[in-house]
Every structure is written in structure tokens, then in C-alpha cells.
Design a protein around this motif. Structure first.
Motif, PDB file in Angstrom:
ATOM      1  N   TYR A 123     -17.377  68.077  37.842  1.00  0.00           N
ATOM      2  CA  TYR A 123     -18.343  68.906  37.115  1.00  0.00           C
ATOM      3  C   TYR A 123     -19.775  68.694  37.603  1.00  0.00           C
ATOM      4  CZ  TYR A 123     -20.304  71.437  33.108  1.00  0.00           C
ATOM      5  OH  TYR A 123     -20.961  72.348  32.308  1.00  0.00           O
ATOM      6  N   HIS A 132     -23.536  75.445  31.617  1.00  0.00           N
ATOM      7  CA  HIS A 132     -23.602  74.334  30.656  1.00  0.00           C
ATOM      8  C   HIS A 132     -23.627  74.860  29.220  1.00  0.00           C
ATOM      9  CE1 HIS A 132     -24.058  71.667  33.958  1.00  0.00           C
ATOM     10  NE2 HIS A 132     -25.326  71.921  34.200  1.00  0.00           N
ATOM     11  N   ALA A 133     -24.391  75.937  28.998  1.00  0.00           N
ATOM     12  CA  ALA A 133     -24.463  76.511  27.650  1.00  0.00           C
ATOM     13  C   ALA A 133     -23.107  77.043  27.211  1.00  0.00           C
ATOM     14  CB  ALA A 133     -25.508  77.624  27.617  1.00  0.00           C
ATOM     15  N   VAL A 135     -20.082  76.036  28.319  1.00  0.00           N
ATOM     16  CA  VAL A 135     -19.170  74.917  28.082  1.00  0.00           C
ATOM     17  C   VAL A 135     -19.465  74.285  26.722  1.00  0.00           C
ATOM     18  CG1 VAL A 135     -18.531  72.601  28.855  1.00  0.00           C
ATOM     19  CG2 VAL A 135     -18.750  74.456  30.519  1.00  0.00           C
ATOM     20  N   THR A 136     -20.749  74.140  26.402  1.00  0.00           N
ATOM     21  CA  THR A 136     -21.135  73.604  25.094  1.00  0.00           C
ATOM     22  C   THR A 136     -20.601  74.484  23.974  1.00  0.00           C
ATOM     23  OG1 THR A 136     -23.143  72.615  26.007  1.00  0.00           O
ATOM     24  CG2 THR A 136     -23.084  72.959  23.626  1.00  0.00           C
ATOM     25  N   ASP A 140     -17.909  73.524  21.020  1.00  0.00           N
ATOM     26  CA  ASP A 140     -18.323  73.610  19.620  1.00  0.00           C
ATOM     27  C   ASP A 140     -17.557  74.672  18.835  1.00  0.00           C
ATOM     28  OD1 ASP A 140     -20.153  71.586  19.864  1.00  0.00           O
ATOM     29  OD2 ASP A 140     -21.869  72.905  20.233  1.00  0.00           O
ATOM     30  N   LEU A 158     -25.086  68.151  28.806  1.00  0.00           N
ATOM     31  CA  LEU A 158     -24.353  68.631  27.633  1.00  0.00           C
ATOM     32  C   LEU A 158     -24.736  67.741  26.450  1.00  0.00           C
ATOM     33  CD1 LEU A 158     -20.822  69.054  29.318  1.00  0.00           C
ATOM     34  CD2 LEU A 158     -22.521  70.851  28.899  1.00  0.00           C
ATOM     35  N   TRP A 163     -22.088  64.971  20.177  1.00  0.00           N
ATOM     36  CA  TRP A 163     -20.629  64.844  20.077  1.00  0.00           C
ATOM     37  C   TRP A 163     -20.222  63.395  19.800  1.00  0.00           C
ATOM     38  CZ3 TRP A 163     -20.138  67.964  25.219  1.00  0.00           C
ATOM     39  CH2 TRP A 163     -20.382  69.317  24.949  1.00  0.00           C
TER      40      TRP A 163
END
Length: 217
Positions: A123, A132-133, A135-136, A140, A158, A163
Motif C-alpha cells: 500500500y 486514502h479517503a 479506503v477510509t 468506516d 489513514l 481505529w
């Protein structure tokens, strides 16, 4: 929902995950689910070409299609062609919109396929803020049956602290991957047939700090 395996190159991150996947595949049944727990493993080997929003998610969808196979043949059939074209509509899509569409498809798929472990290998090649946004957002808001395993040479941007605080993050670091003297002895003498003494192995472990590739070299 997420496990991060963060350590420098040559410490055995991908090797460890591959061994885990092969071990699970060896225990799997005829349904291809790879283990008694029914978890399906989808593997994404990331490259520089994936460092854009649409190519990244196209690669992810294709990995999910390959892993789920006959269990969910319709997965991504509508989303993938959209991700692979460069129309104004495709280029204007937001990370949240992509993930929302994928999450809907995965929520339907997991009813047939069971839990899914999605591996994002290497990654650290990803620098896109949009990726990145997304994947976040997936972590979530994705289905509870989805688990991400991320290998990287450095912590990605991230929300790991959030988390971690919620108990949603498992972490494997360089210290966890270092060879102990006993492991190095088994590797050097058992696998590489070098017939080294215990003191020689101890010195090698000390000098390489248990670095897997260093021991091999």
C-alpha cells in the motif's frame, strides 16, 4: 475491520500473508472458501499504476471477482466498466460514491460468500489522497463481513489512531516479524542447510536485527 502490517522492505510481510493464505487454502473445502471459517481471501498486489482513484478500485473489484468466482458471478459487473472508462461522469465520481456502490454489492455478495478478507499488498505505493479517503470510507462504512489487511513499508495517512482507539485496528510491526535465534537456526540450518553453530546464528541475528532478507543474504 482492519489489520495493518507495517515494516521495512525484506521483513517478510507479503511472505507471511502468502503463507497464511496457502495454509488456509490447504484446509479449505470444495466450495473454495479457504478454511473452516468460510473466509474468502481477495489479494490486490498494488503497483504505481493503481495510484489513482478509478484504477485502484478497478483493481480491487477484479480481485474480488477472482476470489468470489462462482459464488457471486454478478459482483462488479455494473461498477467495473464504469471504473475502467474516462468519461466526465466517471472522472467526477467521489470516493464515497465508489465505496457506497461497492459496499452495496459486497453486502449482497457476503450473504452468499460469507466473510471476505481483502489484502492490499504494498500500500505504500499509493499517494493519492482520493484513494486514502475512499479506503477510509470503506473501513468506516463497509459491510461488517469485510476485513482489510494492509501491508506497507510506512504508516499510510489513514486514521489509524482513531481505529486503534476504537479497538478496530490490529497491528503487526517490524518487531513482530524479526527472526528469533531459534527461528533463524531453523531457517539457516533447516531450510538453507548451512550447518551453522548456535553462536554463529546468534551473532547473525544480532547483526541483522532478525531481518529476514539480511539473514538470507
Amino acid at each position: 475491520p482492519v489489520t495493518i502490517i507495517a515494516a521495512p522492505g525484506g521483513t517478510g510481510k507479503s511472505t507471511m500473508l502468502n503463507a497464511w493464505r496457502q495454509q488456509r487454502d490447504g484446509r479449505g473445502g470444495a466450495d473454495g472458501r479457504g478454511g473452516a471459517d468460510g473466509v474468502v481471501v481477495a489479494w490486490v498486489a498494488l503497483e504505481q499504476e493503481d495510484d489513482q482513484l478509478l484504477p485502484f478500485w478497478a483493481t480491487v473489484v477484479m480481485a474480488l471477482q477472482a476470489a468470489l468466482g462462482a459464488m457471486e458471478p454478478g459482483l462488479g459487473q455494473q461498477l467495473l466498466p464504469f471504473l475502467q472508462r474516462s468519461s466526465p461522469a466517471a472522472l467526477a465520481i467521489t470516493p464515497a460514491e465508489i465505496v457506497a456502490r461497492l459496499a452495496d454489492e459486497l453486502a449482497r455478495a457476503t450473504g452468499n460468500a460469507g466473510p471476505i478478507a481483502l489484502v492490499l499488498d504494498d500500500y505504500h505505493v499509493i499517494g493519492s489522497a482520493a484513494v486514502h479517503a475512499a479506503v477510509t470510507f470503506l473501513i468506516d462504512h463497509g459491510p461488517p463481513t469485510l476485513h482489510l489487511l494492509i501491508t506497507t513499508r510506512a504508516d499510510p495517512p489513514l486514521p489509524l489512531a482513531r481505529w486503534r482507539g476504537r479497538g478496530e485496528l490490529a497491528e503487526i510491526r517490524a518487531a513482530d516479524l524479526r527472526f528469533t535465534p531459534e527461528e533463524a537456526l531453523a531457517f539457516l540450518n533447516g531450510r538453507m542447510a548451512l550447518a551453522l553453530g548456535a553462536e554463529e546464528v546468534r551473532q547473525l541475528v544480532e547483526r541483522t536485527e532478525g531481518w529476514a532478507v539480511g539473514l538470507q543474504l
